[in-house]
Design an enzyme around this catalytic site. Structure first.
Site, PDB file in Angstrom:
ATOM      1  CE  LYS A  76       5.264   5.818   9.234  1.00 56.14           C
ATOM      2  NZ  LYS A  76       4.614   4.728  10.019  1.00 56.14           N
ATOM      3  CB  THR A  77       0.156  10.597  10.597  1.00 52.55           C
ATOM      4  OG1 THR A  77       0.408   9.809   9.421  1.00 52.55           O
ATOM      5  CG2 THR A  77      -0.815  11.712  10.248  1.00 52.55           C
ATOM      6  CG  ASP A 121       1.937   9.099   5.183  1.00 54.80           C
ATOM      7  OD1 ASP A 121       2.958   8.532   5.632  1.00 54.80           O
ATOM      8  OD2 ASP A 121       0.787   8.867   5.602  1.00 54.80           O
ATOM      9  CB  THR A 170       6.531   1.525   6.078  1.00 53.74           C
ATOM     10  OG1 THR A 170       6.417   1.492   4.650  1.00 53.74           O
ATOM     11  CG2 THR A 170       5.236   2.038   6.671  1.00 53.74           C
ATOM     12  NE  ARG A 229      -3.493   3.535  12.339  1.00 52.09           N
ATOM     13  CZ  ARG A 229      -2.513   3.950  11.532  1.00 52.09           C
ATOM     14  NH1 ARG A 229      -1.711   3.075  10.972  1.00 52.09           N
ATOM     15  NH2 ARG A 229      -2.348   5.223  11.306  1.00 52.09           N
TER      16      ARG A 229
END
Ligand SMILES: Nc1ncnc2c1ncn2[C@@H]1O[C@H](COP(=O)(O)OP(=O)(O)O)[C@@H](O)[C@H]1O
Ligand SMILES: [Mg+2]
Length: 356
Positions: A76-77, A121, A170, A229
């Site tokens: 997302k980032t 965020d 999320t 990640r």
């Protein structure tokens, strides 16, 4: 209790936790894809976002507000930065928890440049008054700044330059509908397929100057829980092992041996996940057993079992949450190499005694 706070902290110490720890943050910048073409997987999201951005560019306009939802570590980032890069716009990064007061948000909004991307965020964790200010800013590019207190307070409208809000969460379900409705485009990010994670591993290995063969990449990808990640983090641990114990080249055997040291098994379960499954199978015959009982047997907090271990076990089809308690699936028995009791044999019923 706050779901996010507990998972954020307890997941941080796990090699297979999906939240970014300090080490991740240091290397992630180097591993982030810089444009949509470099971004692996998420075909639908990429195709749709590409259209949104191209159309805005062709009109010479600012892109619509974008909401990105999905589990931690799925990109997302990264996507928010890609949106800014593709629009050749500057980006401002902040987060819901950082905006305590509406005034904090007003300060950020009023200092935006025309066309700037504002990345918010964890947007579901913003305070209520800030959220309401955001509605108006998103729709009318205007905020009311309140001057003074009590009956003498006045609202001074302040025009904002057009900007693109990129919200990340999320938990899209926690967003109030009026906020969700103000996004022109909503993208839901899915967990990645193993083949996509293999590409992530190859790409990162090449950026980190690590030699890896296809079977080595596949081995790491298969243990990464669908999450880039985690794939990048496991790759770094395997690289260490390859450097110290071998000639630095990552093969299937090296990856498997390294991840055995870190207790991440072939399916990506770690020690906690396996402890939960083992207790469920060996002590309670596969369940049903109450969450509290299961947690005591594992020697962990109830919240840790429920929020840290269970989501992945459920997603993998190894464990089911039922009204009568936790139940192991046949796949769980197979994964731990155990034989289930004869079919029809009930669990020992302890879950009912202690309640869920
Ligand atoms: N589609 C992708 N292709 C390549 N790398 C990715 C992709 N998605 C995420 N990553 C990598 O995974 C890491 C975590 O991504 P990030 O955008 O921070 O996730 P999130 O913000 O959803 O938690 C970053 O290092 C990023 O480079
Ligand atoms: Mg992020």
């Amino acid at each position: 209790m706050n779901w996010d706070d507990t998972t954020d902290t307890s997941a941080e110490e796990r090699l297979v936790g999906a939240s970014a720890d300090r080490e991740d943050q240091a290397v992630e910048a180097a591993l982030r894809p810089k444009d949509l073409g470099e971004f692996i997987g998420q075909e639908k999201v990429r195709e749709q976002l590409d259209l949104v951005l191209r159309a805005a560019r062709a009109r010479g306009a600012t892109a619509d507000h974008v909401l990105l939802s999905g589990a931690p570590g799925l990109g997302k980032t990264t996507l928010s930065m890609i949106i800014a890069a593709e629009m050749e716009a500057p980006i401002r990064i902040t987060s819901g928890p950082a905006i305590q007061h509406a005034g904090d948000l007003a300060a950020i909004l009023s200092s935006l440049q025309e066309g700037e991307v504002l990345f918010l965020d964890e947007i579901h964790r913003m305070s209520r008054p800030a959220e309401e200010m955001l509605y108006m800013a998103m729709e009318d590019f205007r905020v009311d700044v309140i001057v003074g207190k009590g009956p003498g307070a006045t609202a001074i409208p302040l025009e904002l330059p057009p900007f693109t809000l990129v919200g990340a969460t999320t938990r899209a379900g926690l967003l109030p509908p009026p906020l969700r409705d103000r996004f022109g485009f909503t993208a839901h990010m899915e967990f990645y397929e193993p083949a996509e994670l293999e590409r992530v591993v190859h790409r990162s290995a090449s950026l980190l100057d690590v030699e890896i063969d296809p079977a080595g990449a596949a081995e790491i990808a298969g243990r990464s829980r669908g999450t880039p990640r985690i794939a990048n983090r496991l790759l770094r641990r395997v690289r260490d092992y390859a450097q110290v114990k071998a000639d630095g080249v990552i093969t299937k055997d090296i990856a498997a041996a390294a991840l055995a040291v870190y207790e991440v098994d072939a399916r990506g379960l770690d020690r906690l996940d396996r402890a939960v499954l083992e207790a469920l199978l060996k002590l309670f015959g596969g369940g049903p057993v109450g969450l509290s009982t299961l947690s005591v047997a594992v020697g962990e907090e109830r919240e840790t079992v429920e929020e840290v271990a269970e989501p992945f076990l459920v997603r993998e089809g190894l464990l089911a949450r039922t009204p009568r308690g936790r139940v192991a699936t046949p796949a769980a028995w197979a994964h731990l190499g155990l034989t289930p009791p004869r079919s029809g044999a009930p669990g020992n019923g302890q879950g009912d005694l202690f309640g869920a």
